[in-house]
Each structure stands twice: as C-alpha cells, then as structure tokens.
Design an enzyme around this catalytic site. Structure first.
Site, mmCIF file in Angstrom:
data_model
loop_
_atom_site.group_PDB
_atom_site.id
_atom_site.type_symbol
_atom_site.label_atom_id
_atom_site.label_comp_id
_atom_site.label_asym_id
_atom_site.label_seq_id
_atom_site.Cartn_x
_atom_site.Cartn_y
_atom_site.Cartn_z
ATOM 1 N N ASP A 79 0.830 -1.199 0.000
ATOM 2 C CA ASP A 79 0.000 0.000 0.000
ATOM 3 C C ASP A 79 0.868 1.253 0.000
ATOM 4 O OD1 ASP A 79 -1.038 -0.929 3.330
ATOM 5 O OD2 ASP A 79 0.730 0.205 2.715
ATOM 6 N N LYS A 108 -3.577 2.653 -0.152
ATOM 7 C CA LYS A 108 -4.674 3.535 -0.128
ATOM 8 C C LYS A 108 -4.365 4.730 0.739
ATOM 9 C CE LYS A 108 -7.350 0.180 2.206
ATOM 10 N NZ LYS A 108 -8.534 -0.318 2.817
ATOM 11 N N VAL A 131 -1.550 -3.347 13.386
ATOM 12 C CA VAL A 131 -1.874 -2.079 14.050
ATOM 13 C C VAL A 131 -2.527 -1.163 13.023
ATOM 14 C CG1 VAL A 131 -0.992 -0.085 15.313
ATOM 15 C CG2 VAL A 131 0.045 -2.321 15.671
ATOM 16 N N THR A 184 5.751 -0.454 14.188
ATOM 17 C CA THR A 184 4.595 0.399 13.947
ATOM 18 C C THR A 184 5.000 1.872 14.049
ATOM 19 O OG1 THR A 184 2.300 0.766 14.594
ATOM 20 C CG2 THR A 184 3.872 0.400 16.382
ATOM 21 N N MET A 197 -3.738 8.407 11.804
ATOM 22 C CA MET A 197 -4.726 8.964 10.871
ATOM 23 C C MET A 197 -5.538 10.082 11.518
ATOM 24 S SD MET A 197 -6.030 5.355 9.237
ATOM 25 C CE MET A 197 -5.939 4.395 10.736
HETATM 26 N N1 SAH Z 1 -0.061 -0.292 10.137
HETATM 27 C C1 SAH Z 1 0.496 1.030 10.244
HETATM 28 C C2 SAH Z 1 -0.563 2.090 10.417
HETATM 29 C C3 SAH Z 1 -1.493 2.234 9.249
HETATM 30 S S1 SAH Z 1 -2.643 3.520 9.473
HETATM 31 C C4 SAH Z 1 1.500 1.054 11.384
HETATM 32 O O1 SAH Z 1 1.600 0.112 12.152
HETATM 33 O O2 SAH Z 1 2.218 2.046 11.494
HETATM 34 C C5 SAH Z 1 -1.894 4.853 8.619
HETATM 35 C C6 SAH Z 1 -1.426 5.911 9.590
HETATM 36 O O3 SAH Z 1 -0.237 5.493 10.240
HETATM 37 C C7 SAH Z 1 -1.060 7.204 8.936
HETATM 38 O O4 SAH Z 1 -2.198 7.992 8.674
HETATM 39 C C8 SAH Z 1 -0.189 7.836 10.001
HETATM 40 O O5 SAH Z 1 -0.975 8.354 11.049
HETATM 41 C C9 SAH Z 1 0.541 6.626 10.549
HETATM 42 N N2 SAH Z 1 1.854 6.481 9.911
HETATM 43 C C10 SAH Z 1 2.275 5.445 9.179
HETATM 44 N N3 SAH Z 1 3.548 5.640 8.772
HETATM 45 C C11 SAH Z 1 3.943 6.803 9.290
HETATM 46 C C12 SAH Z 1 5.137 7.559 9.242
HETATM 47 N N4 SAH Z 1 6.211 7.120 8.564
HETATM 48 N N5 SAH Z 1 5.190 8.737 9.894
HETATM 49 C C13 SAH Z 1 4.120 9.188 10.575
HETATM 50 N N6 SAH Z 1 2.963 8.525 10.654
HETATM 51 C C14 SAH Z 1 2.865 7.358 10.025
#
Ligand code: SAH
Length: 478
Positions: free
Chosen positions: A246, A268, A304, A329, A381
C-alpha cells in the site's frame, strides 16, 4: 551505479597484458586461470613470465608496446610502471573499442577487476567502483570466512541436475521453490558432509515430491527507513513471486523486493481511490491458490490499524498457508526518530494508540480516560479529525498547555516534527501532510531536547537518500 558488474567468458579469446614485472604476472595468472589465450607484451620480463612463455602457457612478445598488439584482442590490462606506456595502451584500446584496465589508474579503465571470493562455479565479486579498494578487500575477507567451501561443490551438483529438473518441473516458480528447498535443506547438509552421491539422490527424491502450493505472508514494512525491516521481512521479500503493497510502504523498502517479482499497488491514501478491502483479500487468496508465494507488504505493523486481521481471517478460511511478520509500527518508529519516549518515569506511565479515522456518531472512545494527565496518546490517521480530538480532550479536562507533537513522514529522510500545545493542535495539523502521527502528552516536550535524528542529519552524519545503499539481501547459508 557507476559500473555494470558482469562475468566475462575469456575461454580461448585473445587477451593482452602489457608489462613484465610482478604486477603484470599477477594479472596474467588471473587471465590464464579464466582460460584466456594470453599475449604478454614487454621488452623484458621476470623469471616466472619467461618460464610460463617457455612452457607454452602464454605468448611473450618481447617488444615495446605498439597499438597493433591490440588487433583482434578481447581485452587488455596495462601493468607497466610507466604512466606514458599505460596511457598509450588505454588510448589504443579505446580507439579499437577494446576493454582496458590500467592497474591503479581507475580513470583510464573501461573495466575494473573486482575482489573475488572463488567457490567456482560460484563466484562472488566485490567492487567499490575504484573508490575504496581496501574496504572491498575487507568485505571479501569477511565473506571468505562466511561462505563455506562446499558451496562450489553444491553449485556444481545443482548444475548437473538442472536439465533433469526442467523436464520434471515445468513452471519457473516451481523450480525456484525446489532449489530454495534444496539449498536450505538436507541436500546442502549432505554436500557439506562430502556425501555427494547421497546428495544427488536427495535431489532426485525431492524433485519427485514437488507440490505446487502458494502461501501468503503478511509482512510489516515499518514506517519507512528500510533499516528498520526485520530479517524475516527481507528474506520473504527476496523470495516472493508477487508483492501487494500500500501507499505507506516507502520506495527504499520496495527497492529490496526481488527484482523479477510482480509488484501490485493496492492503495490507499485517505480520500483517494484504492482497491476495496474485500477485493484485496480475494486477490491474496487467488494468487496463493495459483501457486505463488505472496508477500502482503503493509506500512508499519500489519496488525496495528492495518486491517491485517481481516486479511488473515479470509486467508485462513480459504485454507491458504500463511504467516504474519510483525513490523515496527509508526507509534514506535516515528516517536523514536522524533526523540519522544512513549513512556517516561517522570511524564507518562502509560501509552495508548488510537485511530483518528473515526465517525463522530459511532465514536466509542472513552475520552474521560484518554484526557487524564501523565499518559501518552498516540493518534494514527488523526490529521483530518484533529479539531474534534482537541475538543474532546479539552472538554474532558486535559490541560490546554499539554505538549503535542506531529511527526510527519517519521523515520524517513524528510521527517518533520511540528511542536505545540493541545490548544494549538488543529492549527498545527493544517500545516502537516500525510502520513503524520499525532502525539499528545507530557513526553512530547522532550522532542526538542532529544531530537537525535534531525541533529545528526544537520551535522551530515546521516547519508542523503541518494547516497544510501539499500540493505544487503539476506542469504541463508545454513
Ligand atoms: N499499520 C500502520 C498504520 C497504518 S494507518 C503502522 O503500524 O504504522 C496509517 C497511519 O499510520 C497514517 O495515517 C499515520 O498516522 C501513521 N503512519 C504510518 N507511517 C507513518 C510515518 N512514517 N510517519 C508518521 N505517521 C505514520
């Protein structure tokens, strides 16, 4: 990449070495080992070269170098201690479009010779593109100790079995699976123990029991910095037939996917069209059922806020072999790189992860608890709903001066950290871009003092993106 690595077949081809000393002899020996028809040009030569010429191993042309010596030649190495002669050789080679190497003079070379680890027919070549030969040598020495001697024999026996296997297993991916199983299993152990006949038998029986069955791995790709991938993630990415990823998965991470794997983007980004979740689930099942090894690469950790649970459920219901590889995460990665400890003896005794992607009417979050002091609230998010979040926290008694931080593109080269207080949250969010993580809590103030990542970036201690080498592929040598 400044040079294209390739392995040249010299067998019976005319190659020329110019020079008659120790260095020239070393180069000559290397070319002879690779089967070259060798001509050595030098008015005078050392004893070893003279002997090799007498034994008919090479032809010694005892003249000063002339460009015509390069006629009908495949490649030439200039190894004299006279820069003028070396230059003449390089020019003559260039005019004739012949590959030329001038010892210790990289700018004049049209090819360079790598350091090698020889487990023929398996050969590992290492080069620093002429920038740091000593480093290349050190790596070679490391690999020498790492790569067992029996690898050569293993490659040889495998080579002899290729045609048989081709006739028996039609699909390319089936054959790839076969070899991986062989090189990582009993076959390898038998070769290592010197039981070559038994090793051949093992290939026989393995090739007759090949089953075509695909699999899916839900793999956490972490927040962006490829160095944060797990070894398991890299291994699976290197073995995959198909990778569905994604938008959160960084370029740097995608670089590590096996070159000829099929890459499928499935969305997405908030507000943009993407493949609906049930279609993604179905795609995974279909690919696996067609016998492919599928990697479902998800930003951060698959479980997560990643809908990994739903994908796993569908896969298990469909009887697909699957596994889950956790990733770092965003809450762990982005805060670490922003200098925000999630918990801290003095400031936060707990940390809670929530999603800001909530519908007001079905908001079941316990805001009273979330608004208590001395805890860390990490919001995924959250940019679009930052106003609502701010209002809920303040309304339930969180101090308006509570520190907040927004970490944009955490762990990536372009990471940005915006700092403020809870009363400024929605304002701050307006200048942040996705993906961003919101951190609310006393620990957020530490980010100013503990921002090791941006200060090492400013001091130039971290490499620019363009100079960063992708992490090396992981090879299982068991
Ligand atoms: N599975 C992912 C989260 C997916 S939801 C995890 O464990 O991190 C998507 C959200 O994750 C984004 O809108 C943002 O809030 C956060 N996110 C993911 N990667 C990020 C990054 N490199 N820096 C800041 N926020 C991030």
């Amino acid at each position: 990449m400044d040079y294209l690595p390739l392995f040249a077949k010299l067998d019976g081809r005319r190659c020329v070495v110019v020079g008659g000393g120790e260095v020239a002899w070393r180069k000559a020996r290397m070319l002879l080992k690779a089967g070259a028809r060798l001509f050595l040009v030098a008015p005078e030569v050392n004893r070893e070269i003279a002997e090799a010429a007498e034994n008919g191993e090479l032809v010694w042309i005892d003249q000063p170098f002339r460009p015509e010596h390069l006629d009908a030649t495949f490649l030439v190495i200039a190894a004299t201690d006279n820069p003028l002669v070396n230059e003449l050789v390089a020019k003559a080679a260039d005019n004739r479009h012949i590959l030329a190497n001038v010892v210790d003079d990289t700018p004049k070379c049209s090819f360079i010779v790598p350091s090698i680890v020889d487990r023929s027919p398996l050969i590992v070549a290492i080069s620093s593109s002429g920038q740091a030969p000593v480093l290349a040598r050190l790596i070679r020495e490391k690999l020498e100790t790492l790569l067992p001697q029996h690898l050569g024999q293993m490659a040889k026996i495998a080579g002899q079995f290729r045609d048989t296997l081709k006739a028996r297993v039609q699909s390319l991916s089936g054959r790839r699976k076969f070899w991986e199983q062989a090189f990582e299993g009993r076959f390898s152990t038998l070769v290592a123990a010197g039981q070559h006949d038994e090793a051949r038998d093992e290939l026989e029986s393995l090739s007759r029991s090949q089953k075509a069955g695909g699999s899916v791995a839900l793999v956490g790709a972490g927040p962006g910095d490829a160095g944060l991938l797990t070894l398991k993630a890299v291994q699976l990415m290197q073995q995959a037939d198909v990778v569905l990823y994604d938008y959160l998965v960084s370029e740097e991470v995608l670089e590590l996917v096996r070159r000829d794997a099929e890459l499928v983007s499935v969305g997405k980004k908030a507000g943009f069209h993407s493949v609906p979740q049930d279609q993604i689930n179905q795609l995974l099942v279909n690919y696996a059922k067609s016998g492919k090894r599928v990697v479902r690469l998800k930003g951060g950790d698959p479980f997560v806020f990643g809908r990994g649970g739903e994908e796993l459920e569908t896969l298990m219901e469909s009887g697909v072999t699957c596994q889950v590889v956790p990733g770092i995460t965003a809450a762990a990665g982005a805060t670490a790189y922003a200098g925000i400890p999630l918990t801290h003896r003095d400031y936060a005794q707990s940390a809670t992860f929530i999603t800001g992607h909530l519908k007001q009417e079905v908001d079941t979050l316990d805001w009273v608890t979330l608004a208590r002091p001395n805890q860390t609230l990490v919001i995924y998010m959250g940019l679009m709903k930052s106003g609502y979040i701010q209002q809920q926290l303040l309304g339930n008694g969180r101090d308006p001066l509570t520190p907040v931080a927004i970490v944009e593109r955490g762990t990536q080269e372009k990471q940005k950290v915006l700092r403020g207080t809870l009363s400024e949250l929605s304002e701050l969010a307006k200048s942040a871009e996705s993906p961003s993580l919101i951190v609310v809590g006393e620990v957020a103030q530490l980010s100013e003092k503990l921002n090791w990542f941006s200060s090492s970036r400013e001091k130039g201690l971290l490499l620019d993106e363009k100079d960063r080498q992708p992490a090396p592929a992981v090879v299982n040598l068991a």
